[in-house]
Design a protein around this motif. Structure first.
Motif, mmCIF file in Angstrom:
data_model
loop_
_atom_site.group_PDB
_atom_site.id
_atom_site.type_symbol
_atom_site.label_atom_id
_atom_site.label_comp_id
_atom_site.label_asym_id
_atom_site.label_seq_id
_atom_site.Cartn_x
_atom_site.Cartn_y
_atom_site.Cartn_z
ATOM 1 N N GLY A 1 0.806 -1.212 0.000
ATOM 2 C CA GLY A 1 0.000 0.000 0.000
ATOM 3 C C GLY A 1 0.840 1.263 0.000
ATOM 4 N N CYS A 2 2.083 1.170 0.514
ATOM 5 C CA CYS A 2 2.973 2.341 0.521
ATOM 6 C C CYS A 2 3.358 2.757 -0.893
ATOM 7 N N LEU A 3 3.235 1.842 -1.857
ATOM 8 C CA LEU A 3 3.569 2.187 -3.241
ATOM 9 C C LEU A 3 2.649 3.265 -3.793
ATOM 10 N N LEU A 4 1.457 3.373 -3.238
ATOM 11 C CA LEU A 4 0.519 4.408 -3.682
ATOM 12 C C LEU A 4 1.041 5.808 -3.388
ATOM 13 N N SER A 5 2.068 5.908 -2.544
ATOM 14 C CA SER A 5 2.644 7.223 -2.224
ATOM 15 C C SER A 5 3.345 7.853 -3.428
ATOM 16 N N MET A 6 3.595 7.077 -4.486
ATOM 17 C CA MET A 6 4.242 7.640 -5.673
ATOM 18 C C MET A 6 3.253 8.296 -6.630
ATOM 19 N N ILE A 7 1.962 8.179 -6.357
ATOM 20 C CA ILE A 7 0.957 8.752 -7.261
ATOM 21 C C ILE A 7 0.653 10.220 -6.945
ATOM 22 N N PRO A 8 0.483 10.629 -5.676
ATOM 23 C CA PRO A 8 0.109 12.035 -5.410
ATOM 24 C C PRO A 8 1.093 13.060 -5.945
ATOM 25 N N GLY A 9 2.403 12.835 -5.752
ATOM 26 C CA GLY A 9 3.385 13.794 -6.236
ATOM 27 C C GLY A 9 3.330 13.980 -7.734
ATOM 28 N N PHE A 10 3.033 12.905 -8.443
ATOM 29 C CA PHE A 10 2.894 12.966 -9.901
ATOM 30 C C PHE A 10 1.569 13.600 -10.303
ATOM 31 N N LEU A 11 0.493 13.148 -9.680
ATOM 32 C CA LEU A 11 -0.842 13.572 -10.080
ATOM 33 C C LEU A 11 -1.091 15.042 -9.771
ATOM 34 N N GLY A 12 -0.486 15.549 -8.699
ATOM 35 C CA GLY A 12 -0.697 16.947 -8.330
ATOM 36 C C GLY A 12 -0.319 17.903 -9.445
ATOM 37 N N PHE A 13 0.787 17.631 -10.151
ATOM 38 C CA PHE A 13 1.213 18.503 -11.246
ATOM 39 C C PHE A 13 0.232 18.463 -12.416
ATOM 40 N N LEU A 14 -0.518 17.384 -12.547
ATOM 41 C CA LEU A 14 -1.455 17.265 -13.654
ATOM 42 C C LEU A 14 -2.817 17.860 -13.329
ATOM 43 N N ILE A 15 -3.064 18.211 -12.049
ATOM 44 C CA ILE A 15 -4.371 18.759 -11.655
ATOM 45 C C ILE A 15 -4.330 20.287 -11.690
ATOM 46 N N ASN A 16 -3.581 20.894 -10.795
ATOM 47 C CA ASN A 16 -3.398 22.349 -10.803
ATOM 48 C C ASN A 16 -2.221 22.697 -9.893
ATOM 49 N N ARG A 17 -1.915 23.984 -9.801
ATOM 50 C CA ARG A 17 -0.735 24.408 -9.049
ATOM 51 C C ARG A 17 -0.871 24.133 -7.557
ATOM 52 N N LYS A 18 -2.074 24.333 -7.023
ATOM 53 C CA LYS A 18 -2.258 24.094 -5.596
ATOM 54 C C LYS A 18 -2.002 22.628 -5.249
ATOM 55 N N TYR A 19 -2.518 21.729 -6.078
ATOM 56 C CA TYR A 19 -2.297 20.304 -5.823
ATOM 57 C C TYR A 19 -0.858 19.899 -6.116
ATOM 58 N N ALA A 20 -0.208 20.619 -7.020
ATOM 59 C CA ALA A 20 1.213 20.365 -7.241
ATOM 60 C C ALA A 20 2.008 20.659 -5.969
ATOM 61 N N LEU A 21 1.648 21.755 -5.282
ATOM 62 C CA LEU A 21 2.304 22.093 -4.018
ATOM 63 C C LEU A 21 2.003 21.041 -2.958
ATOM 64 N N PHE A 22 0.723 20.624 -2.864
ATOM 65 C CA PHE A 22 0.363 19.561 -1.922
ATOM 66 C C PHE A 22 1.181 18.300 -2.201
ATOM 67 N N GLY A 23 1.326 17.971 -3.479
ATOM 68 C CA GLY A 23 2.056 16.764 -3.852
ATOM 69 C C GLY A 23 3.522 16.838 -3.464
ATOM 70 N N VAL A 24 4.145 17.993 -3.686
ATOM 71 C CA VAL A 24 5.556 18.161 -3.329
ATOM 72 C C VAL A 24 5.738 18.038 -1.816
ATOM 73 N N ILE A 25 4.846 18.667 -1.039
ATOM 74 C CA ILE A 25 4.934 18.585 0.425
ATOM 75 C C ILE A 25 4.786 17.138 0.892
ATOM 76 N N PHE A 26 3.824 16.439 0.305
ATOM 77 C CA PHE A 26 3.619 15.033 0.680
ATOM 78 C C PHE A 26 4.841 14.194 0.318
ATOM 79 N N CYS A 27 5.406 14.406 -0.863
ATOM 80 C CA CYS A 27 6.579 13.644 -1.298
ATOM 81 C C CYS A 27 7.729 13.806 -0.306
ATOM 82 N N ILE A 28 8.019 15.043 0.071
ATOM 83 C CA ILE A 28 9.137 15.296 0.980
ATOM 84 C C ILE A 28 8.865 14.691 2.356
ATOM 85 N N ALA A 29 7.638 14.876 2.858
ATOM 86 C CA ALA A 29 7.306 14.379 4.202
ATOM 87 C C ALA A 29 7.321 12.848 4.241
#
Length: 461
Positions: free
Chosen positions: A156-184
């Protein structure tokens, strides 16, 4: 002669990667794989022999010759597989279609964040340990605790690779959320696992891939950013090998100082992860002279992945990585080891030498075809594209069994999530296919792709 073979491997792979880098968004995975193979099996061994003056032993020549024959065959099989399953879809159009359906994929984003975080802590609970226990225990002390249930939960931890990628494809706010999640999440996994590098670097790489693919056009600044982050990730892959040895006894400040010091990069050509080719050299030295081949061991493990090895050892043999550690590197039987043989090493030991060349051709074809087909399904697309860097690292190590299980899990998970959301919200996603632009002049085709991307994101064209 050994150095000449390594030079040939490096030049061939870099030329193959460079030829496909012209359309980097479409061919990103193949560029990463070809370049990675060229560095690991070409450039690094070449520098070891010419710069560090390593002797050109018979086993080193045998490994170089096997790679010089097998890896170009693997690359040609890959290209053949992609052409057999014609990839008519532009990745930037996929980004536009996901942006069109952003409310649905926003839910996918948060579901993946929640599922990955829950899986991480649930695995600790199944293993019967706390974060404090993991931080103060040995690196391998709890890795195999909890049995098969903990192993299944860890997927299930493999799903952590999707938000950082998907955020850039949604909008800038979600891109920021994705980057924060990736680092954390990267920091959490690396610290608690006491130095595991595969998943943390894969999570960081997913954000890099999302940034690159979300661009309607690749500009000089984009390339500069991608190059900088790529170099940073490669530097982490090298330095973290040394840092994880001192993780339990050093403060955060000391770890930061070590990260930028020369000690973390000392002897980088002779240690993990740049020394993978040397592992293959050792395999050629010991097999079959002092250790046996493992005929179709990896392939049988993949075919009977649902069968426990302890009950059916003939159907599902021991992990080849463990076999190499015990028989080739002479480590104790009770030692917990995972020594990868690399792609050519896996072919060599499973197909009894040079017959493995045919397997490399088939493997390249299968990967090329799968990458092309992944552009035609949302679940396949989200299971393959965000994990490009992770798959490259695991693939070059020579771990097809692990990659197979992880890819199957991601495909099944993303399919179930998207299918459920479509039924709950009665949303229909457009099919991921369109007429080919093959006969249109490249300049016009690129202009159409950019216009469609901007139109889908609500920008004025």
């Amino acid at each position: 002669m050994t150095s000449i073979l390594h030079l040939f491997i490096f030049v061939f792979c870099i030329v193959a990667a460079g030829a496909r880098a012209r359309f980097i968004q479409r061919n990103l995975f193949s560029v990463l794989v070809f370049a990675g193979i060229g560095v690991i099996h070409g450039l690094v061994p070449l520098l070891r022999h010419t710069w560090l003056r390593f002797p050109e032993t018979p086993e080193a020549f045998a490994a170089a010759l096997y790679c010089a024959v097998g890896l170009p065959v693997f690359v040609m099989g890959w290209i053949w597989g992609q052409k057999a399953c014609k990839q008519e879809l532009q990745t930037s159009l996929v980004a536009g279609q996901i942006r069109d359906k952003s409310p649905l994929f926003k839910l996918v984003f948060w579901i993946c964040v929640t599922a990955a975080t829950t899986a991480f802590f649930l695995r600790l609970w199944v293993m019967g340990i706390s974060i404090s226990d993991a931080l103060h225990g040995g690196r391998f002390e709890f890795r195999f605790s909890g049995g098969p249930i903990a192993a299944m939960v860890s997927y299930g931890c493999l799903l952590s690779m999707i938000p950082g990628f998907l955020g850039f494809l949604i909008n800038r706010k979600y891109a920021l959320f994705g980057v924060i999640f990736c680092i954390a999440f990267t920091t959490l996994v690396f610290v608690v696992s006491r130095g595991s590098r595969g998943l943390p670097l894969g999570i960081l790489g997913s954000g890099l891939v999302g940034f690159l693919i979300s661009r309607p056009r690749i500009k000089t600044l984009n390339l500069a950013i991608v190059s900088f982050v790529t170099i940073a990730i490669l530097s982490l892959a090298i330095s973290l090998y040394e840092i994880r040895k001192q993780l339990a006894t050093s403060t955060a400040t000391e770890i930061g100082q070590l990260l930028i010091s020369g000690d973390a990069y000392a002897d980088l050509l002779t240690r993990d992860p740049l020394n993978y080719h040397q592992m293959f050299v050792q395999v050629c030295k010991m097999v079959p002279a002092q250790a046996d081949y493992t005929p179709l061991a990896t392939q049988r493990r993949i075919l009977f992945f649902f069968v426990p090895h302890s009950r059916f050892p003939e159907l599902k043999p021991e992990d080849v990585n463990a076999t190499i550690g015990h028989q080739v590197f002479m480590l104790p039987k009770n030692a917990v080891v995972t020594i990868p043989p690399t792609i050519p090493g896996d072919a060599y030991i499973n197909f009894c030498g040079y017959p493995g060349i045919v397997y490399l051709l088939a493997l390249g074809w299968a990967i090329g075809a799968t990458i092309s087909l992944s552009q035609r399904s949302y679940s396949l697309y989200l299971s393959a594209t965000p994990c490009y860097l992770y798959y490259v690292m695991m693939g070059i190590r020579g771990q097809p069994y692990e990659l197979f299980l992880e890819f199957v899990f991601l495909v099944a998970s993303t399919y179930i999530v998207i299918w459920t959301l479509q039924r709950v919200f009665n949303a229909q996603l457009p099919p991921l296919k369109r007429p080919s632009l093959r006969r249109i002049r490249p300049s016009i085709a690129r202009r159409q792709v950019a216009c469609n991307f901007q139109a889908s994101s609500g920008q004025q064209v």
